[in-house]
Design an enzyme around this catalytic site. Sequence first.
Site, PDB file in Angstrom:
ATOM      1  CG  ASP A 542     -96.162  65.459 -76.038  1.00 56.02           C
ATOM      2  OD1 ASP A 542     -96.338  64.588 -76.509  1.00 56.02           O
ATOM      3  OD2 ASP A 542     -94.930  65.594 -75.625  1.00 56.02           O
ATOM      4  CD  GLU A 606     -91.459  62.157 -78.618  1.00 53.31           C
ATOM      5  OE1 GLU A 606     -90.609  61.327 -79.300  1.00 53.31           O
ATOM      6  OE2 GLU A 606     -91.770  63.366 -78.711  1.00 53.31           O
TER       7      GLU A 606
HETATM    8  N1  BES Z   1     -90.384  63.114 -83.697  1.00 53.85           N
HETATM    9  C1  BES Z   1     -89.364  63.233 -82.759  1.00 53.85           C
HETATM   10  C2  BES Z   1     -88.277  62.087 -82.973  1.00 53.85           C
HETATM   11  C3  BES Z   1     -87.145  62.507 -84.349  1.00 53.85           C
HETATM   12  C4  BES Z   1     -86.588  63.678 -84.303  1.00 53.85           C
HETATM   13  C5  BES Z   1     -87.447  61.502 -85.330  1.00 53.85           C
HETATM   14  C6  BES Z   1     -85.872  63.744 -85.557  1.00 53.85           C
HETATM   15  C7  BES Z   1     -86.484  61.819 -86.346  1.00 53.85           C
HETATM   16  C8  BES Z   1     -85.727  63.050 -86.210  1.00 53.85           C
HETATM   17  C9  BES Z   1     -89.788  63.343 -81.575  1.00 53.85           C
HETATM   18  O1  BES Z   1     -91.024  63.750 -81.272  1.00 53.85           O
HETATM   19  C10 BES Z   1     -88.809  64.046 -80.594  1.00 53.85           C
HETATM   20  O2  BES Z   1     -88.628  65.233 -80.893  1.00 53.85           O
HETATM   21  N2  BES Z   1     -88.292  63.558 -79.830  1.00 53.85           N
HETATM   22  C11 BES Z   1     -87.228  64.215 -78.878  1.00 53.85           C
HETATM   23  C12 BES Z   1     -87.100  63.384 -77.755  1.00 53.85           C
HETATM   24  C13 BES Z   1     -86.270  63.829 -76.573  1.00 53.85           C
HETATM   25  C14 BES Z   1     -87.180  65.127 -75.923  1.00 53.85           C
HETATM   26  C15 BES Z   1     -86.163  62.799 -75.541  1.00 53.85           C
HETATM   27  C16 BES Z   1     -85.989  64.495 -79.467  1.00 53.85           C
HETATM   28  O3  BES Z   1     -85.358  63.694 -80.516  1.00 53.85           O
HETATM   29  O4  BES Z   1     -85.174  65.578 -79.129  1.00 53.85           O
HETATM   30 MN    MN Z   2     -90.728  65.910 -81.813  1.00 56.55          MN
END
Ligand code: BES
Ligand code: MN
Length: 898
Positions: A542, A606
């Site tokens: 997603d 996710e």
């Molecule tokens: N890839 C990101 C996580 C991430 C963000 C790693 C910034 C390193 C730096 C992941 O896909 C993401 O967007 N996670 C969300 C999770 C939330 C919806 C619970 C986030 O971090 O906002």
């Molecule tokens: Mn993300």
Amino acid sequence: MADQKKTSANVFYRLNGDDRKLPLTSSSSDLCSIGMHSSYSASSSRDGSLGPDPGRTEGTDDLRNSIVHKWTHDQSIVCLVCSPKNGLLFCGTQDSYILILDLTTFQKLSMIKAHSGSVLCMHLAECETILFTGGSDSLVKIWNINVIHKRRSQRQVELLPTHIIYSLLDIGDIFSVAWIESTKTVLFGSQNASISFVHLGKISNDNADPSSMPSNRYDKFFDSTGRISDNSKQSLPLPGGDKDDCQSLPASRLIEVPSCNIIRYAHNGYVYAMDMISNIDAKSSLLGGTIPEEFDDVILSGGGDGIIKLWGFKDNKMTLLRSLDNSEPVLCIVTKQGDNYCTLYCGLANGTVNAWDLSTFQLVRSFEVGRGDIGCLGLCDGLLFIGTEEGVCKKPSLSDGTVVWLPSSDSCLAMSTFRMNDVSYLVSASMDNSVTLWNVNVLDRSCVKNRSDTNSVSINRMIEVLRKMVSFETVSKEPSKFLDQSRKCASFLRLLCKNLGAVKSVLLPVPDANPVVLATFQANKPNVTGKTARILWYGHYDVIEADHTDSWDTNPFEVTAVNGYLYGRGVSDNKGPLLAALYAVADLFRSNKLACDAVFLIEGEEEAGSYGFQKIVTKNKDMIGDIDWVLLSNSYWLDDNVPCLNYGLRGVVAADVEVWSDKPDRHSGVDGGVSREPTIDLINLLSKLNDDTGRVRLPNFYSTIKELADDELRLYEQITKKVKGAEISELMTKWRLPSLTVHRISVSGPGNSTVIPHAATASISIRIVPNQETSEVKKVLVDYISECFQDLRTENHMKIGMTHEAEPWLADTKNVAYQILYKNLQEAWGVEPIFIREGGSIPSIRFLEKTFNCEAAHIPTGQASDNAHLSNERLRITNLYKTKEVLEKTFNRLPCKN
Ligand code: BES
Ligand code: MN
């Protein structure tokens, strides 16, 4: 996941603020109707990679899909040649350089100053180690192509000039250059209507004198324009004598064309085009027996006089054999040689292409393509490509008049065709300074109705599959809108895994959410330890929404490949990295070298907080089996240069806070001041969340935070040494301290400046760190806001809905997985990687560690400039390849857990 439970009258937990109810409840039986085309099977195809590619849905390929890559430059590309053996593209620029492009990583490799004026024409010897260039400085240069393989898969290309050829005549621009390999003769056609030739073996350069070179002579038109930097007779590096299929050339030297080797009035106009046909095996058939047998090689030249001339070449002499009149200036030529025929196509200045049968020297066809010059022609797979002032078109069939225009609006300046790894490509350069690489096989299919079923291997299948993946709009935050797309993507992935060799590949339906893909690859090579490790790859298909289409330069759901990068929503987060892992395992499996079991667990929620993931994984824990390591790639480097390993993520608790009134939306002039306004109450509440310095004001909020250990501090110090501009205090704040963000405040009503909204909602989230507990933070947040709300003594109502949450995660950088990853990463990039943490969150990591009682290791793929979650998200192709390379080794070397 947030629990759905009511607490008090005006404070309750609820599931995601979005409407999680999907119009369709998911069950496995739904899948067949959304599944891939029934003709896709698990059989393997010619190339031994995967069966009919699920990425190719019938009839959806349009011409744009055929663009493999596009490079932009700051100068016009005037000529180009392709070298499939080297995987390189050489472009001659208007401002005197040779630009070298890599056909594997699509990076610009180097720029070499080649002439003192434009590089007007190029020719590549068949061995692909010798390059010829002709320029507006009246020189022909010969270059030895030297590809240096630096550390693993990194390469550098050198062009070593071996010969510089000049003429004592003022020949003007050199428009065309040809090479007769058998006699080691270079020929070139010039502006002054002459053709000159030089036999490289025989020439003595005793009279060659730098002061006689064109740049050092008085110029009739421009006077002398200064000295050029090539100084002559000094010896330059030797050309590669080790290449067996090409005899080495003598050391670099300056050559003056002997006056007897100049045909002064070869044409009655500029000599725009030259080509060479071997007459050796074709004495009676190819050219219809019409060329005297004594000539092993036949030179074709086309000029501004509209004449094509055929010259026999023998004993360092050119003999005019035939002239073919086209009536219009001939700007380019291309020959098509069959078993017993040879057709010559000429591009003319009036928009016409003439086809000559060289067995009978008859004009067999003449077709008008468009207005203006036909500047270049290309032949590939029986298709004729025509470069005009209006762009590039192809002629699928010579017998009818149709042409199909490729989607490039600008005037075409140069083109070339080639075959590499069984795929045919076209490269075109246009007036807007760009170079475009097209997959001819896709182009071909897009206009041929009854196309064959054979599917091709492209320059890189992984990228083609990524294109397909990105084309699914798998936005999880709006489930009802993108339900079909997400399901199609999940089905595609499932089938892809199956085709790549997974023993088992299934969709796990998640109630009211996008399905999880579970695919298992079984080891087909014994592990050195005798015990097969089982590695779980976690990823998500997603993506975050991309509806601000006007802030994107390209369509976010259509991959655009430019200057070594792929642009599109999800290329970096997380579809690209996911495919790097999948293809790493698939390639190992395909070559019977997979020494572990690899389990892919790919979710579709996710970005919406991994809705339903934990439940479905818990439910299917037995089917997933025992797991030794969890691996993932779902974050980015700290900058654009230093490869990273990630060992920590913050957690998150996200909530919507709503304040509403019993009254409807009202007019502020009519009713303003009468009652407490929900928006103002809400802002009052929000103002209590942080203090003036931005610190979070929740009670005891900082008390549990893990203290900084000594070795951790050392990691931070390492980082600031290697990454420009990185500051320890800022990194620590982002990675090891919590924060609170107000993302959005929305109000009810029409939103104009005369309305009192009856309801206002704020979306907030708190990033948390070890050892803050999500449950504790949630409770404190709710209690604190409720208390503050009570203190407001307002008649309005308030509720808090938790939208998503994630536990923070911290890994042991000393464990064997990180050691192996570190070594492999260092090997792949040739530099020491750094250990970093991130401020972002991934809800599933900690959960997977706990569920499978194992450790997770996280290897970022993309660069800091990837723009994940923002517009113009991108991923450098090299990074994609390197992650795959690193993972191929890592999967195979990870041991079983203790
Ligand atoms: N890839 C990101 C996580 C991430 C963000 C790693 C910034 C390193 C730096 C992941 O896909 C993401 O967007 N996670 C969300 C999770 C939330 C919806 C619970 C986030 O971090 O906002
Ligand atoms: Mn993300």
